[in-house]
Design a protein around this motif. Structure first.
Motif, PDB file in Angstrom:
ATOM      1  N   GLY A  94       0.823  -1.213   0.000  1.00  0.00           N
ATOM      2  CA  GLY A  94       0.000   0.000   0.000  1.00  0.00           C
ATOM      3  C   GLY A  94       0.851   1.256   0.000  1.00  0.00           C
TER       4      GLY A  94
ATOM      5  N   SER B 192       2.377   1.607  -3.491  1.00  0.00           N
ATOM      6  CA  SER B 192       1.337   2.020  -4.441  1.00  0.00           C
ATOM      7  C   SER B 192       0.985   3.494  -4.275  1.00  0.00           C
ATOM      8  CB  SER B 192       0.079   1.168  -4.261  1.00  0.00           C
ATOM      9  OG  SER B 192       0.354  -0.171  -4.591  1.00  0.00           O
ATOM     10  N   THR B 193       0.937   3.958  -3.057  1.00  0.00           N
ATOM     11  CA  THR B 193       0.649   5.378  -2.806  1.00  0.00           C
ATOM     12  C   THR B 193       1.747   6.255  -3.384  1.00  0.00           C
ATOM     13  OG1 THR B 193      -0.591   4.821  -0.808  1.00  0.00           O
ATOM     14  CG2 THR B 193       0.227   7.090  -1.001  1.00  0.00           C
TER      15      THR B 193
END
Length: 191
Positions: free
Chosen positions: A135, A138-139
Motif C-alpha cells: 500500500g 502504491s501510494t
C-alpha cells in the motif's frame, strides 16, 4: 517499523521516480504526433500502445528467471529504458521512432511491474507487513505518476515537447541512479 527498512525506502523512491518519468510520456508523444500528423493520431497512438503491450509480455516472462539473474540487474534494466525513451522522444517525432520508443516502455514497464512484488516480498520477508508496504509503494507510485502529468504539461506549455521529454528523461535517470547505486540485491541468493 515499516519505514525503518532502508531497501523499502529506496524501492519506494525508485518507484516514484519511475512512474513520474513514465506516466506522461505516451500522452505527450501522442499529442506531439497529433500535431505533426493530423488525422492519423488515433491509429498511431493505437500502434504505440500495441507495441508497448507486445514488448511487455516477454519482459514479464523474463522476471520468472529473477532468481537466476538477480532482481537488481532486472530493476536496473527497467529503469534504463526510461531515460532512453525520453531522449528518443525528445529528438524524434516520426511515427516509427515513437512506436519504437514504446517498445522501451514495454521493456521497462513489463520488468518493473512484474519485479516490484518480488522485491517487496524479499524486503518484507518475515515481517508480516507485506500488504502495508505494498500500500505504501502504491501510494508513492500514484503520487509520482499524478504529479508528473501536471508538471509535464507545464513543461510543454513553457518549454515545448522537447523540453518536457528531456525533463522526463532526467527523472528516469534519477530512478536509474537509485536502482544502480542505492538498491541492494534482494533475492535470497544475495544472502
Amino acid at each position: 517499523m515499516l519505514l525503518s527498512r532502508r531497501p523499502l525506502l529506496i524501492l519506494a523512491a525508485t518507484a516514484a521516480m519511475f512512474h513520474f518519468a513514465n506516466a506522461p510520456m505516451l500522452a505527450l508523444a501522442s499529442q506531439n504526433l497529433a500535431l505533426s500528423h493530423p488525422g492519423r493520431e488515433a491509429a498511431l497512438t493505437s500502434a504505440a500502445i500495441v507495441a508497448a503491450q507486445l514488448a511487455t509480455i516477454p519482459m514479464a516472462l523474463l522476471v520468472a528467471r529473477a532468481d537466476l539473474l538477480g532482481r537488481k540487474p532486472l530493476l536496473v534494466a527497467a529503469c534504463l529504458a526510461l531515460p532512453l525513451r525520453g531522449l528518443l522522444f525528445a529528438v524524434a517525432d516520426e511515427p516509427a521512432w515513437i512506436i519504437a520508443g514504446q517498445i522501451l516502455d514495454g521493456l521497462g514497464g513489463g520488468l518493473f511491474d512484474a519485479l516490484l512484488p518480488l522485491m517487496l516480498a524479499d524486503i518484507m520477508r518475515g515481517t508480516g507487513r507485506y500488504n502495508a508496504s505494498r500500500g505504501f509503494i502504491s501510494t508513492v507510485q500514484g503520487i509520482g505518476g499524478s504529479l508528473s502529468q501536471a508538471i509535464a504539461g507545464l513543461a510543454v506549455v513553457h518549454g515545448g515537447y522537447q523540453f518536457a521529454f528531456l525533463g522526463l528523461a532526467a527523472a528516469g535517470l534519477s530512478a536509474l541512479m537509485l536502482a544502480t547505486l542505492a538498491m541492494p540485491e534482494t533475492s535470497r541468493r544475495a544472502e
